[in-house]
Design a protein around this motif. Structure first.
Motif, PDB file in Angstrom:
ATOM      1  N   SER A  66       0.932  -1.118   0.081  1.00  0.00           N
ATOM      2  CA  SER A  66       0.054  -0.160   0.035  1.00  0.00           C
ATOM      3  C   SER A  66       0.663   1.321  -0.084  1.00  0.00           C
ATOM      4  O   SER A  66       0.499   2.185  -0.579  1.00  0.00           O
ATOM      5  CB  SER A  66      -0.814   0.083   1.201  1.00  0.00           C
ATOM      6  OG  SER A  66      -1.699   1.051   1.209  1.00  0.00           O
ATOM      7  N   SER A  67       1.967   1.183   0.863  1.00  0.00           N
ATOM      8  CA  SER A  67       2.762   2.615   0.984  1.00  0.00           C
ATOM      9  C   SER A  67       3.364   2.832  -0.596  1.00  0.00           C
ATOM     10  O   SER A  67       3.491   3.921  -0.872  1.00  0.00           O
ATOM     11  CB  SER A  67       3.768   2.489   1.750  1.00  0.00           C
ATOM     12  OG  SER A  67       4.627   0.960   1.651  1.00  0.00           O
ATOM     13  N   VAL A  68       3.636   1.896  -1.224  1.00  0.00           N
ATOM     14  CA  VAL A  68       4.281   2.200  -2.637  1.00  0.00           C
ATOM     15  C   VAL A  68       3.124   2.353  -3.505  1.00  0.00           C
ATOM     16  O   VAL A  68       3.720   3.268  -4.395  1.00  0.00           O
ATOM     17  CB  VAL A  68       5.193   0.552  -3.082  1.00  0.00           C
ATOM     18  CG1 VAL A  68       5.472   0.786  -4.431  1.00  0.00           C
ATOM     19  CG2 VAL A  68       6.264   0.174  -2.073  1.00  0.00           C
ATOM     20  N   VAL A  69       2.045   1.747  -3.527  1.00  0.00           N
ATOM     21  CA  VAL A  69       0.880   2.210  -4.528  1.00  0.00           C
ATOM     22  C   VAL A  69       0.636   3.604  -4.061  1.00  0.00           C
ATOM     23  O   VAL A  69       0.499   4.393  -5.121  1.00  0.00           O
ATOM     24  CB  VAL A  69      -0.192   1.442  -4.041  1.00  0.00           C
ATOM     25  CG1 VAL A  69      -1.637   1.747  -4.598  1.00  0.00           C
ATOM     26  CG2 VAL A  69      -0.027   0.039  -4.483  1.00  0.00           C
ATOM     27  N   GLN A  70       0.530   4.275  -2.798  1.00  0.00           N
ATOM     28  CA  GLN A  70       0.192   5.583  -2.787  1.00  0.00           C
ATOM     29  C   GLN A  70       1.316   6.391  -3.346  1.00  0.00           C
ATOM     30  O   GLN A  70       1.119   7.586  -3.886  1.00  0.00           O
ATOM     31  CB  GLN A  70       0.284   6.000  -1.254  1.00  0.00           C
ATOM     32  CG  GLN A  70      -0.952   5.214  -0.702  1.00  0.00           C
ATOM     33  CD  GLN A  70      -1.005   5.223   0.890  1.00  0.00           C
ATOM     34  OE1 GLN A  70      -0.043   5.965   1.458  1.00  0.00           O
ATOM     35  NE2 GLN A  70      -1.849   4.499   1.367  1.00  0.00           N
ATOM     36  N   VAL A  71       2.531   6.069  -3.244  1.00  0.00           N
ATOM     37  CA  VAL A  71       3.754   6.960  -3.902  1.00  0.00           C
ATOM     38  C   VAL A  71       3.619   6.724  -5.600  1.00  0.00           C
ATOM     39  O   VAL A  71       3.713   7.996  -6.130  1.00  0.00           O
ATOM     40  CB  VAL A  71       5.109   6.375  -3.495  1.00  0.00           C
ATOM     41  CG1 VAL A  71       6.156   7.151  -4.299  1.00  0.00           C
ATOM     42  CG2 VAL A  71       5.069   6.670  -2.090  1.00  0.00           C
ATOM     43  N   MET A  72       3.408   5.735  -6.021  1.00  0.00           N
ATOM     44  CA  MET A  72       3.232   5.648  -7.518  1.00  0.00           C
ATOM     45  C   MET A  72       2.041   6.435  -8.002  1.00  0.00           C
ATOM     46  O   MET A  72       1.827   7.048  -9.051  1.00  0.00           O
ATOM     47  CB  MET A  72       3.016   4.241  -7.733  1.00  0.00           C
ATOM     48  CG  MET A  72       4.285   3.404  -7.663  1.00  0.00           C
ATOM     49  SD  MET A  72       4.127   1.602  -8.078  1.00  0.00           S
ATOM     50  CE  MET A  72       4.187   1.687  -9.713  1.00  0.00           C
ATOM     51  N   GLN A  73       0.793   6.507  -7.149  1.00  0.00           N
ATOM     52  CA  GLN A  73      -0.361   7.231  -7.703  1.00  0.00           C
ATOM     53  C   GLN A  73      -0.025   8.671  -7.519  1.00  0.00           C
ATOM     54  O   GLN A  73      -0.424   9.192  -8.182  1.00  0.00           O
ATOM     55  CB  GLN A  73      -1.546   6.810  -6.565  1.00  0.00           C
ATOM     56  CG  GLN A  73      -2.375   5.459  -6.601  1.00  0.00           C
ATOM     57  CD  GLN A  73      -3.277   5.335  -5.750  1.00  0.00           C
ATOM     58  OE1 GLN A  73      -3.881   4.342  -5.658  1.00  0.00           O
ATOM     59  NE2 GLN A  73      -3.387   6.221  -4.913  1.00  0.00           N
ATOM     60  N   ARG A  74       0.476   9.181  -6.536  1.00  0.00           N
ATOM     61  CA  ARG A  74       0.946  10.515  -6.554  1.00  0.00           C
ATOM     62  C   ARG A  74       2.056  10.744  -7.953  1.00  0.00           C
ATOM     63  O   ARG A  74       1.820  11.949  -8.529  1.00  0.00           O
ATOM     64  CB  ARG A  74       1.778  11.013  -5.533  1.00  0.00           C
ATOM     65  CG  ARG A  74       0.940  10.602  -4.009  1.00  0.00           C
ATOM     66  CD  ARG A  74       1.511  11.649  -2.898  1.00  0.00           C
ATOM     67  NE  ARG A  74       2.734  11.287  -2.447  1.00  0.00           N
ATOM     68  CZ  ARG A  74       3.013  10.071  -1.647  1.00  0.00           C
ATOM     69  NH1 ARG A  74       2.062   9.597  -0.981  1.00  0.00           N
ATOM     70  NH2 ARG A  74       3.875   9.905  -1.131  1.00  0.00           N
TER      71      ARG A  74
END
Length: 420
Positions: A112-120
């Motif tokens: 989840s933490s990486v997904v949030q960065v990739m979305q940004r």
């Protein structure tokens, strides 16, 4: 974020494991293969990556998801620069179905933490903000503080069909933050309120020994090597009546999005405490008092208007007009201090509030985003008035408020900032 941020750390861990010691040849060969596989995912598989590694199955799917966001045409490696005259691009385009599939892929392959960065990164690099105006897109994304900030900045352009979905996304993030922050904040501030309500004839178990000793040092008897206290200082017990007033004054310019989200949550938590009278004011070039919406931080957030200019002086003038008990008031200004109003008047207002007994706290940011950009000249000027400006994480905020309530030195992080 470079693509390397997704995988370089794990590649380094593999290097360390290899160096630490597979004893057999087979183990060493396996470690080398794993190391090459991870570096292949980092570098992107173009001609110059040098790994000679071919991906298959889930690895190939992960590589495709990374390449869609971080790939470039004609560049050397995923993290490299494009050749002169060629613009970096990626493979999502402006297609909503393609983006929806991509969002599903990254949630499958990454934490989840990486997904949030990739979305940004997708929003910033590929201009996908407009796709967030579609309900189906909002339902597919991984919600976090930064996404809430993006949604709030788009609220004017958001169609009615999307607003309810956006509100649900914002509420989920807000509720998660409240669960994480509320209990500790209430406990910390309740203790601070109890300690700030000191009494001079305390019961034995209510004596504040540190302050009692400090207040009676002049009564030290060297022949007995002891202090004979003439005055006892004790902790009071916070009653149900209001003991302190807190004014949160929040800059809602676009760069302060995450701070606005956290401040709204903390404002709701403070407002739920009977011993604290909380006021929440947001500003750009205008000033809006959102105190009557503090029972629901989602209403507060949808009452903000991210973007626009900044007039700190006007905001502080309004806050100053609302103060009725200066000695029991804490004013928290949350701003990057890029003032568009009258600088000297702003500083005069801060000095006047402090002279009247107000505890004045300046936070350059209230977020986990690291060191913020801010006006260093204004920060230094405030520090000269005894109101040091510093960035504050959400985890530190309860301690900062407790110190302000007790009128003791603030726990300022050692950042080397000229505003300290």
């Amino acid at each position: 974020m470079s693509t390397g941020a997704v995988n370089v750390e794990t590649a380094d861990e593999t290097d360390a494991a290899y160096a630490a010691g597979g004893s057999g040849t087979t183990d060493q060969a396996g470690a080398v293969d794993e190391r090459l596989r991870r570096w292949r995912l980092v570098l992107g598989g173009e001609d110059a990556d040098g790994t000679g590694c071919t991906l298959a199955g889930q690895d190939a799917a992960m590589d495709g998801a990374l390449g869609a966001l971080y790939g470039n045409r004609g560049g050397n490696g995923r993290g490299g620069n494009a050749r002169a005259g060629q613009e970096r691009s990626a493979g999502l385009g402006a297609s909503a179905p393609a983006v929806a599939r991509w969002l599903g892929d990254i949630r499958t392959y990454f934490p989840s933490s990486v997904v949030q960065v990739m979305q940004r990164d997708a929003i910033d690099r590929l201009g996908l903000s407009t796709l967030l105006l579609e309900p189906e897109m909002l339902e597919a994304v991984e919600a976090d503080v930064h996404l809430v900030g993006t949604l709030l900045s788009l609220i004017k352009a958001m169609p009615e069909t999307t607003k309810e979905t956006a509100r649900a996304v914002v509420r989920k993030v807000v509720e998660d933050l409240e669960k994480r922050l509320a209990t500790r904040t209430r406990a910390t501030l309740t203790g601070a309120l109890d300690r700030s309500a000191r009494i001079n004839r305390p019961r034995h178990h209510d004596i504040d020994w540190n302050r009692t000793i400090a207040a009676n040092l002049k009564h030290y008897l060297p022949e007995f090597r002891t202090i004979v206290p003439e005055r006892l200082i004790g902790y009071g017990r916070a009653s149900q009546s209001v003991k302190k007033e807190v004014v949160l004054c929040i800059d809602q310019s676009g760069s302060m999005a995450a701070s606005v989200v956290y401040a709204s949550v903390f404002g709701a938590v403070l407002a739920s405490m009977r011993s604290i009278d909380t006021r929440l004011v947001v500003f750009d070039t205008a000033v809006v008092d959102l105190t009557d919406q503090l029972d629901d931080p989602v209403d507060v957030l949808f009452g903000t208007q991210l973007g626009g200019g900044t007039d700190i002086n006007r905001a502080l003038a309004y806050c100053q007009s609302q103060i009725t008990r200066p000695a029991d008031t804490v004013v928290v200004l949350i701003s990057d201090l890029y003032e568009g109003g009258i600088r000297n008047e702003m500083l005069k207002r801060v000095a006047a509030m402090k002279a009247s007994g107000v505890q004045f706290v300046t936070l350059l940011a209230l977020s986990d985003e690291g060191a913020p950009a801010y006006d260093r000249e204004h920060a230094a000027a405030l520090a000269g008035l005894g109101a040091p400006a510093f960035a504050c994480t959400p985890d530190l905020f309860p301690e900062v408020m407790a110190a302000a309530i007790e009128k003791r030195p603030l726990p300022i992080p050692d950042t080397g900032s000229p505003g300290r």
